[in-house]
Design an enzyme around this catalytic site. Sequence first.
Site, PDB file in Angstrom:
ATOM      1  N   HIS A  11       0.853  -1.187   0.000  1.00  0.00           N
ATOM      2  CA  HIS A  11       0.000   0.000   0.000  1.00  0.00           C
ATOM      3  C   HIS A  11       0.889   1.237   0.000  1.00  0.00           C
ATOM      4  CE1 HIS A  11      -3.173   2.824   1.014  1.00  0.00           C
ATOM      5  NE2 HIS A  11      -4.002   1.885   0.603  1.00  0.00           N
ATOM      6  N   ASP A  52      -7.941  -5.501   0.324  1.00  0.00           N
ATOM      7  CA  ASP A  52      -8.488  -6.282  -0.776  1.00  0.00           C
ATOM      8  C   ASP A  52      -8.054  -7.732  -0.753  1.00  0.00           C
ATOM      9  OD1 ASP A  52     -10.035  -4.331  -1.905  1.00  0.00           O
ATOM     10  OD2 ASP A  52      -8.330  -3.438  -2.943  1.00  0.00           O
TER      11      ASP A  52
HETATM   12  N1  CMC Z   1       4.140  -7.685  -5.006  1.00  0.00           N
HETATM   13  C1  CMC Z   1       5.471  -7.641  -5.206  1.00  0.00           C
HETATM   14  N2  CMC Z   1       6.213  -6.517  -5.080  1.00  0.00           N
HETATM   15  C2  CMC Z   1       5.591  -5.390  -4.746  1.00  0.00           C
HETATM   16  C3  CMC Z   1       4.198  -5.359  -4.510  1.00  0.00           C
HETATM   17  C4  CMC Z   1       3.480  -6.553  -4.651  1.00  0.00           C
HETATM   18  N3  CMC Z   1       2.152  -6.578  -4.438  1.00  0.00           N
HETATM   19  N4  CMC Z   1       3.816  -4.103  -4.188  1.00  0.00           N
HETATM   20  C5  CMC Z   1       4.936  -3.358  -4.222  1.00  0.00           C
HETATM   21  N5  CMC Z   1       6.009  -4.137  -4.545  1.00  0.00           N
HETATM   22  C6  CMC Z   1       7.426  -3.699  -4.622  1.00  0.00           C
HETATM   23  C7  CMC Z   1       7.659  -2.895  -5.882  1.00  0.00           C
HETATM   24  O1  CMC Z   1       8.115  -3.700  -6.944  1.00  0.00           O
HETATM   25  C8  CMC Z   1       8.691  -1.892  -5.419  1.00  0.00           C
HETATM   26  O2  CMC Z   1       9.944  -2.546  -5.404  1.00  0.00           O
HETATM   27  P1  CMC Z   1      11.312  -1.689  -5.708  1.00  0.00           P
HETATM   28  O3  CMC Z   1      11.411  -0.669  -4.616  1.00  0.00           O
HETATM   29  O4  CMC Z   1      12.385  -2.725  -5.671  1.00  0.00           O
HETATM   30  O5  CMC Z   1      11.109  -1.080  -7.059  1.00  0.00           O
HETATM   31  C9  CMC Z   1       8.328  -1.622  -3.957  1.00  0.00           C
HETATM   32  O6  CMC Z   1       7.620  -2.801  -3.522  1.00  0.00           O
HETATM   33  C10 CMC Z   1       7.434  -0.384  -3.777  1.00  0.00           C
HETATM   34  O7  CMC Z   1       6.302  -0.535  -4.623  1.00  0.00           O
HETATM   35  P2  CMC Z   1       5.642   0.640  -5.480  1.00  0.00           P
HETATM   36  O8  CMC Z   1       4.923   0.026  -6.621  1.00  0.00           O
HETATM   37  O9  CMC Z   1       6.669   1.688  -5.763  1.00  0.00           O
HETATM   38  O10 CMC Z   1       4.627   1.200  -4.394  1.00  0.00           O
HETATM   39  P3  CMC Z   1       3.386   2.122  -4.686  1.00  0.00           P
HETATM   40  O11 CMC Z   1       3.131   2.857  -3.432  1.00  0.00           O
HETATM   41  O12 CMC Z   1       3.593   2.928  -5.925  1.00  0.00           O
HETATM   42  O13 CMC Z   1       2.203   1.089  -5.006  1.00  0.00           O
HETATM   43  C11 CMC Z   1       0.470  -0.488  -4.692  1.00  0.00           C
HETATM   44  C12 CMC Z   1       1.286   0.644  -4.047  1.00  0.00           C
HETATM   45  C13 CMC Z   1      -0.711  -0.830  -3.770  1.00  0.00           C
HETATM   46  C14 CMC Z   1      -0.107  -0.010  -6.036  1.00  0.00           C
HETATM   47  C15 CMC Z   1       1.365  -1.736  -4.911  1.00  0.00           C
HETATM   48  O14 CMC Z   1       1.835  -2.191  -3.656  1.00  0.00           O
HETATM   49  C16 CMC Z   1       0.648  -2.856  -5.656  1.00  0.00           C
HETATM   50  O15 CMC Z   1       0.652  -2.871  -6.882  1.00  0.00           O
HETATM   51  N6  CMC Z   1       0.020  -3.810  -4.916  1.00  0.00           N
HETATM   52  C17 CMC Z   1      -0.814  -4.825  -5.522  1.00  0.00           C
HETATM   53  C18 CMC Z   1      -2.179  -4.239  -5.917  1.00  0.00           C
HETATM   54  C19 CMC Z   1      -3.076  -4.021  -4.714  1.00  0.00           C
HETATM   55  O16 CMC Z   1      -3.198  -4.897  -3.848  1.00  0.00           O
HETATM   56  N7  CMC Z   1      -3.753  -2.850  -4.661  1.00  0.00           N
HETATM   57  C20 CMC Z   1      -4.745  -2.548  -3.621  1.00  0.00           C
HETATM   58  C21 CMC Z   1      -4.360  -1.397  -2.757  1.00  0.00           C
HETATM   59  S1  CMC Z   1      -5.392  -1.315  -1.279  1.00  0.00           S
HETATM   60  C22 CMC Z   1      -6.981  -0.907  -1.847  1.00  0.00           C
HETATM   61  C23 CMC Z   1      -7.116   0.509  -2.233  1.00  0.00           C
HETATM   62  O17 CMC Z   1      -6.881   1.381  -1.392  1.00  0.00           O
HETATM   63  O18 CMC Z   1      -7.497   0.765  -3.366  1.00  0.00           O
END
Ligand code: CMC
Length: 430
Positions: A307, A365
């Site tokens: 998140h 989720d």
């Molecule tokens: N699985 C594997 N690696 C992950 C994941 C994951 N689910 N989420 C983040 N990472 C890694 C990502 O690759 C990155 O690694 P690095 O620093 O080496 O590049 C690091 O963790 C930080 O991730 P980010 O994508 O820069 O983080 P963000 O804040 O931009 O994204 C997120 C947050 C929720 C979009 C992301 O964690 C994700 O795609 N999660 C899966 C989708 C999900 O469950 N979304 C629901 C969110 S909660 C409901 C809502 O509020 O809508």
Amino acid sequence: MSANYKITGPDGQSLADLPLVEGTLGPKAVDVRGLYGNSGMFTYDPSFNSTCSCESKITYIDGGEGLLMYRGYPVDQLAKHSSFIEVCYLLLYGELPTAAQLEEFDTAIRYHTMINESLKSFFGGFRYDAHPMAMMAGVVASLSAFYHDTTNINDPEHRNIFARRMIAKIPTIAAAAYKRSVGQPFMYPQNRLDYCSNLLHMLFAVPAEDYEVDPIAAKALDVLFILHADHEQNASTSTVRLAGSTGCNPYAAIAAGITALWGPAHGGANEAVLRMLDQIGDISQADKFIAKAKDKSDPFRLMGFGHRVYKNFDPRATIIREYCHQVLEHLGMENDPKFELALKLEQVALEDDYFKEKKLYPNVDFYSGIIYKALGIPVSMMTPMFAIARTVGWAAHWQEMTADPGNRIGRPRQVYTGSEQRDYVAVEKR
Ligand code: CMC
């Protein structure tokens, strides 16, 4: 406002002297509004890592502590003691209602649940396999064509009627989208039923048979809706605010929020979690897929993990996890292979250095999809369920923004990386 924040250039020259903005809780913010005028520089923060887009009194999140509060009330207390309708009142009006206020609000919502009869034909215009989110976005946007009487956004009473209508009608619209997708007749709302029982009735009843709502299922849905009701400036709420800042019709702004919610990084994650569990298959494959999630060359991500704001357990996930057990037990599904697989993934991920270092915990989720599945809600309806619950949050934020006399159109700037100025070349000379 408190002391100023000074920015100096490489030679020590003062570039800007910026005021600080302080809220009731949370970090201070540097007010950069005067920066461009004073220094000719913009700030750069493409995905809003450090940028506040507004002031708000509605919801507070402390991501480090795993704390979520609506109007100051911790969400775990609300999930335990309140109801979704009471939480709607709290989000919209800022205070918990008295018994009389709650009754008036509850009755108003029950009596606004019907949609204009001609709207039913809109659903028939969609292909049989249209995603319910596509139908919801289209139909909600079209509501503006039905309510010319309440679209003066400068009139507080119009804003209030809009919010109540929107909250009351969104379950009817979502259920109609579902009925269209399964080829069943549309079920009219029943005003004798509470909000979530009515939704279950509209989803699962058919005219040919009596349908009795399971009170445990309705209660589980009510708790899920409380937990999803608002989440401060998330992508869909920010979309509603940005669209609404133009002065557009509020139904159009909510439709924009629905489309933003749909993506798998946001509300679409509950559907993506279920599809991922299907893809993984069973517990024996868990380690393989955890390895794929860690592999940077593999686009696979563990859906329902991570998140932007929570760098600790998502408090909503902790509550839902508990409910997940209760619901599955009630339905005699405690050995459900999907739930077992989810628990296994959770356990493996929580013990894994990659997930620990990046602070990737299960989010709301991760479990909500499993409960929805246990309740018989099809995968394509999972994000619509999130949209129903979040409608009150969108409406509350739209109202807060629109009522603010200082509201101006939202208009981000950019760092331009395209071509420098060049002269037009006639087609025969290219
Ligand atoms: N699985 C594997 N690696 C992950 C994941 C994951 N689910 N989420 C983040 N990472 C890694 C990502 O690759 C990155 O690694 P690095 O620093 O080496 O590049 C690091 O963790 C930080 O991730 P980010 O994508 O820069 O983080 P963000 O804040 O931009 O994204 C997120 C947050 C929720 C979009 C992301 O964690 C994700 O795609 N999660 C899966 C989708 C999900 O469950 N979304 C629901 C969110 S909660 C409901 C809502 O509020 O809508």
